[in-house]
Structures are given as C-alpha cells and as structure tokens.
Design an enzyme around this catalytic site. Structure first.
Site, short mmCIF file in Angstrom:
data_model
loop_
_atom_site.label_atom_id
_atom_site.label_comp_id
_atom_site.label_asym_id
_atom_site.label_seq_id
_atom_site.Cartn_x
_atom_site.Cartn_y
_atom_site.Cartn_z
N HIS A 1 9.85 37.49 -20.98
CA HIS A 1 9.52 38.72 -20.25
C HIS A 1 10.72 39.13 -19.42
CE1 HIS A 1 7.34 41.53 -17.65
NE2 HIS A 1 6.41 41.52 -18.59
N ASP B 1 0.60 38.98 -24.03
CA ASP B 1 0.33 39.29 -25.44
C ASP B 1 0.07 38.04 -26.27
OD1 ASP B 1 2.68 41.63 -24.67
OD2 ASP B 1 0.73 42.22 -25.45
C1 SDX Z 1 5.09 43.44 -22.50
O1 SDX Z 1 7.98 45.02 -18.93
C2 SDX Z 1 6.72 44.81 -18.86
O2 SDX Z 1 6.13 44.70 -17.80
C3 SDX Z 1 6.03 44.72 -20.19
C4 SDX Z 1 4.58 44.24 -20.20
C5 SDX Z 1 3.66 45.25 -19.52
O3 SDX Z 1 2.57 44.84 -19.09
O4 SDX Z 1 3.99 46.46 -19.54
O5 SDX Z 1 4.48 43.00 -19.52
C6 SDX Z 1 4.07 44.07 -21.61
O6 SDX Z 1 5.83 44.16 -23.11
C7 SDX Z 1 5.20 41.94 -22.54
C8 SDX Z 1 6.39 41.46 -23.46
C9 SDX Z 1 5.92 41.51 -24.91
N1 SDX Z 1 7.07 41.27 -25.84
C10 SDX Z 1 7.16 40.15 -26.54
O7 SDX Z 1 6.41 39.18 -26.41
C11 SDX Z 1 8.29 40.16 -27.57
C12 SDX Z 1 9.08 38.82 -27.49
N2 SDX Z 1 9.82 38.82 -26.22
C13 SDX Z 1 11.21 39.24 -26.26
O8 SDX Z 1 11.45 40.31 -27.14
C14 SDX Z 1 11.79 39.42 -24.85
O9 SDX Z 1 11.43 38.31 -24.13
C15 SDX Z 1 11.43 40.65 -24.04
C16 SDX Z 1 11.72 41.91 -24.78
C17 SDX Z 1 10.00 40.63 -23.64
C18 SDX Z 1 12.28 40.62 -22.76
O10 SDX Z 1 13.55 40.89 -23.13
P1 SDX Z 1 14.76 40.76 -22.08
O11 SDX Z 1 14.38 40.68 -20.68
O12 SDX Z 1 15.73 41.81 -22.46
O13 SDX Z 1 15.21 39.35 -22.41
P2 SDX Z 1 16.58 39.02 -23.05
O14 SDX Z 1 16.61 39.66 -24.39
O15 SDX Z 1 17.65 39.34 -22.09
O16 SDX Z 1 16.38 37.44 -23.18
C19 SDX Z 1 17.08 36.56 -22.35
C20 SDX Z 1 17.44 35.42 -23.30
C21 SDX Z 1 18.20 35.93 -24.52
O17 SDX Z 1 19.05 34.88 -24.92
P3 SDX Z 1 20.62 34.94 -24.41
O18 SDX Z 1 21.17 36.27 -24.87
O19 SDX Z 1 20.57 34.78 -22.92
O20 SDX Z 1 21.25 33.74 -25.13
O21 SDX Z 1 16.24 34.82 -23.81
C22 SDX Z 1 16.19 35.00 -25.22
C23 SDX Z 1 17.14 36.11 -25.58
O22 SDX Z 1 17.65 35.92 -26.88
N3 SDX Z 1 14.81 35.36 -25.54
C24 SDX Z 1 14.10 34.84 -26.53
C25 SDX Z 1 12.83 35.44 -26.44
N4 SDX Z 1 12.83 36.31 -25.41
C26 SDX Z 1 14.06 36.26 -24.87
N5 SDX Z 1 14.40 33.93 -27.48
C27 SDX Z 1 13.41 33.62 -28.34
N6 SDX Z 1 12.17 34.15 -28.33
C28 SDX Z 1 11.84 35.06 -27.38
N7 SDX Z 1 10.62 35.59 -27.36
#
Ligand code: SDX
Length: 433
Positions: A307, A365
C-alpha cells in the site's frame, strides 16, 4: 495557533522561507504554493509520494501505525458498532447524527434509490458480456442527462441533492449492471429495506421466489460498505477532486472516479486477487509466485499486498478477514480452498524478508474478494461494490473541495526533457525511408 514556523530553502544565491503548516494530527506540510513565483523552480514528485494536495477534515490515515479514522472515529469501532448510512452521514456532515437526524437522512436516501425509468434503455446499448465497471462508468456519467436540476455545483442545496442521489442510486445501478450481465430482470428497490439488504435484494432476488438473506450476510454487506467508504486522497478520490476543480458536474466527476478505481493497482485489486489465487492454484505453487513477486524483471506482484500509505497491517484488512470467516461460517463453507490458499500465502509472505523489509502487508482487497465470491458475486462485480461504497467518500471530498476557499483548478506543471526548439523540415528534405 503556534508561532509561525518556516523551512528555509537554500540554492544558488537564493534563500527562501517556506511556511510550515501543522495539522490536527499527522505530518506537518511545507507550503510551496509560492515557490515558483519566488524562485522560478517547481517541486518534483511523480506519484505524489510526498505531496499533500489539499487540506481535509474527513479521513485520517497513519500508515506506520495502521490507523484509519473517519472524522476522528477509528474504523474498527465504526465497522463493529455503526452502520453504513450512519457512516455516510458522518462523512458528509462531520458528526454522528441524532436519532431524528439519522431517520431523516435514511428516509432521504431511501426515497432517491429509484432511477429514471428511461435509464433502463441505456443498458440495452451494452453487450451482455460487458464488464460491469464499463457499464458503471457509462451509466453513472449519464446521470447528468437525467438529473439536470442538481448540476449547479455553486448551489449548496443542489450539491446535497446530487450527493443524496449518487449515494442512493449507485446500488441500484450496480445491481442493474449485474442483472443485465446474467440476463435476469431488474429488481426495483424496496423502501422497506435497509441500504445493504436493499442492494442484496436488487442483486439477487428473482420474481419467481422469495429472497431472504440472513442477518449475518446483510450485516457483512453493510460492514464491507463501511470499510470501503473513504480513504483520504487515494487515486480515485484525487481524480474526483481534480475533475471537479474544473467545475464539471458531479455525476461526470464520480464517473471519472469509477474509471480510476477500476485499475488493478487500486480498486481493481480485489478482482485481481481472486484471479491471482486461481492462477496460483495450490499451496505448492506459492513459493514460485512469491519468488516472481520479488523478481524485478517480472511484472507480477502479489495482488492484495502493499500500500502507498500503510507500512503496517491495513486496519480494514483485519475486520475484512473476520467478516470473511463469519460469512463462510454462515454459509457453511468451512473448507474454501481459496481461503486456505490465501491464509497460507499471507503466512509465507509475512515471513519473507523481502515483504518484511519493504513493509508489504495485506490490504483490504486481500480478503474482500473471497468474501464477496462466497456471497454469490462474480469477480467482475467486486470493484463495482467498491465503487458503491466509495461514492460517499467521493461526494464528501467533492463537497469539501468546492467549499474550500483555497481550492482552484488543479493544474500541475512538469520537468520537460523533450526536444528544445528546432526548425520544421519539409517532406522533400527529409530522409525517404
Ligand atoms: C487500494 O491509496 C489508497 O488508499 C488505495 C486504497 C483505498 O482504499 O482507496 O487503499 C485501495 O488501492 C489498495 C491497494 C490495492 N492494490 C493492490 O493490492 C495491488 C498490489 N499492490 C501494489 O501494486 C502496490 O503495493 C501499490 C500500488 C498498492 C502501492 O504502490 P506504491 O506505493 O507505488 O509502492 P511501490 O511500487 O513504490 O512499492 C515499493 C516497493 C517496490 O519495490 P522497490 O522498487 O522498492 O524495489 O515494494 C514493491 C515494489 O516493487 N512492491 C511489491 C508489491 N507492492 C509493492 N512487490 C511485490 N508485490 C507487491 N504487491
């Protein structure tokens, strides 16, 4: 108010004092609204990881502590002790209602649940296999063609009428989208039913027999709506705010929010979690998929994990997991293989150094999809239900933005790295291939 605090920015021969503003709780902000005028430079923050887009009094999140509060009330208290329409009143008006206020609000929403009967014809323009979210974007946007008496966003009364209409009609339109996809007749809303029960009735009742969902299922539906109602300046809420800042009508702006919510990185994640669990299939495959999620060269991510704000357990996920167990127990599903798989996947991930170090926890989710599937909804309806619930958050934030004297049309700038000026070359002087 404390004494004025400033951050001093030094670069080149310039030294600029930027005001620091304090919130009621949470991080202070550095006001950079005058920075460009004073310095000729922009701030740069792709994805807005360090940017506050507005001032708000509605929802507060502490991602490190896993805290979520609507108007100061912790989400787990509201989910357990309140109900969705009372939460709607709280988000819209800022205070819990008295008995009289609540009854009046519930009546006001209930008597707006029907849609203009001509809207039924809109559905015939869609293929039966259209994704319900595509239908939601289209039909909700079309509300502005039917309710022209609540489009003047500068009129507080019309804003509130539009807000009531949106909260009241979203479940009706969502249920119609579902009925259309399964080829069943639309069911009209019933004024004798509560919000959640009315939605279940419109989605699942058929003319041929009585439909009486259990109180546990009704309560679970109501609680799921409460858990999804608002969430600060998430992507879809920011979309609604930006669209509204141009003065666009409320129905078009909510349709824009629905479109943004559809993405798998946002509200579409609940559907993506089910697809992911079905793809993983068995516990034996979990290590392979966890390895893929950690592989920078593999676009696969564990859906339902991570998140932007929560670097701790999403407080909604805990209540969602409890609700999931209650629903499965009520329905006598005590050996759902997907739930078993999800629990094992969560255990493996939370013990893995990569997820621990990056503070990736299950979000709301992760368990919502398993719950909704058990309740009888197809995966394609999961994000639709998220949109139904989030509508109150969108309209509360929309009203707050319009009433905020500091707000103006949202118009970010950029760091330009494209071609600098060059002269046009006519075709006969260009390379032939
Ligand atoms: C919702 O914003 C809100 O409030 C949203 C929400 C709401 O109520 O409105 O809470 C609802 O959207 C919840 C989130 C649902 N999405 C998912 O479950 C999809 C999977 N999650 C990822 O796509 C991700 O965690 C996000 C999109 C939710 C957050 O993305 P960020 O903050 O941009 O995180 P990031 O891409 O900067 O990640 C930081 C690190 C990265 O690695 P590095 O570049 O630091 O090496 O963590 C890794 C990412 O690659 N990472 C993951 C991951 N999520 C982040 N690696 C593997 N699996 C994951 N799910």
């Amino acid at each position: 108010m404390g004494e004025n605090k400033f951050a001093t920015l030094k670069f080149g021969d310039k030294e600029i004092d930027l005001p620091i503003l304090e919130g009621a709780v949470g991080p202070d902000v550095i006001d950079v609204s005058k920075l460009y005028a004073q310095s000729g430079v922009f701030t740069y923050d792709p994805g807005f990881t360090s940017t506050a887009s507005c001032e708000s009094k509605i929802t507060y999140i502490d991602g490190d502590e896993g805290i979520l509060m609507y108007r100061g009330y912790p989400i787990d208290q509201l989910a357990r002790e309140s109900d969705f329409l009372e939460v709607c009143y709280l988000l819209l008006y800022g205070e819990l209602p008295s008995k009289v206020e609540k009854d009046k609000f519930v009546k006001g929403i209930t008597y707006h649940t029907m849609v203009h009967d001509q809207m039924r014809g809109l559905f015939n323009g869609f293929r039966r296999d259209a994704h319900p979210m595509a239908i939601m974007v289209g039909v909700v946007g079309a509300l502005s063609a039917y309710y022209q008496d609540s489009l003047d966003i500068d009129d507080p009364h019309q804003r509130m009428v539009a807000s009531y209409r949106l909260i009241a009609k979203m479940p009706t339109i969502a249920a119609m989208a579902y009925k259309y996809s399964v080829g069943q007749p639309f069911a009209y809303p019933r004024n004798d039913l509560g919000y959640a029960e009315n939605f279940l009735h419109m989605a699942f009742s058929v003319p041929c027999e009585e439909y009486n969902p259990s109180p546990t299922i009704i309560r679970a539906m109501d609680r799921i709506f409460t858990l999804h109602a608002d969430h600060e300046q998430n992507a879809s809420t920011s979309t609604v705010r930006l669209a509204s800042s141009s003065g666009a009508n409320p129905f078009a702006c909510i349709a824009a929010g629905i479109a943004c919510l559809w993405g798998p990185a946002h509200g579409g994640a609940n559907e993506a979690v089910l697809n992911m669990l079905n793809e993983i299939g068995t516990k034996e495959n979990i290590p392979e998929y966890v390895a893929r999620a950690k592989d920078k060269n593999d676009p696969f991510r564990l859906m339902g994990f991570g998140h932007r704000v929560y670097k701790n357990y999403d407080p909604r996920a805990k209540v969602m997991q409890e609700t999931c167990h209650e629903v499965l127990a009520e329905l006598g599903i005590d050996d759902d293989p997907l739930l078993e798989l999800a629990i094992e996947l969560e255990r493996v991930a939370l013990e893995d150094e990569y997820f621990v170090e990056k503070k990736l926890y299950p979000n709301i989710d992760f368990y919502s999809g398993i719950t909704l599937r058990a309740m009888g909804f197809p995966e394609s309806m999961f994000t639709v239900l998220f949109a139904v619930a989030r509508t109150v958050g969108w309209v509360a934030q929309w009203n707050e933005m319009i009433e905020d004297p500091k707000q103006k049309i949202g118009r970010p700038r950029q760091l330009y790295t494209g071609a600098t000026e060059r002269t046009y070359t006519p075709m006969h002087k260009r390379a032939h291939d």
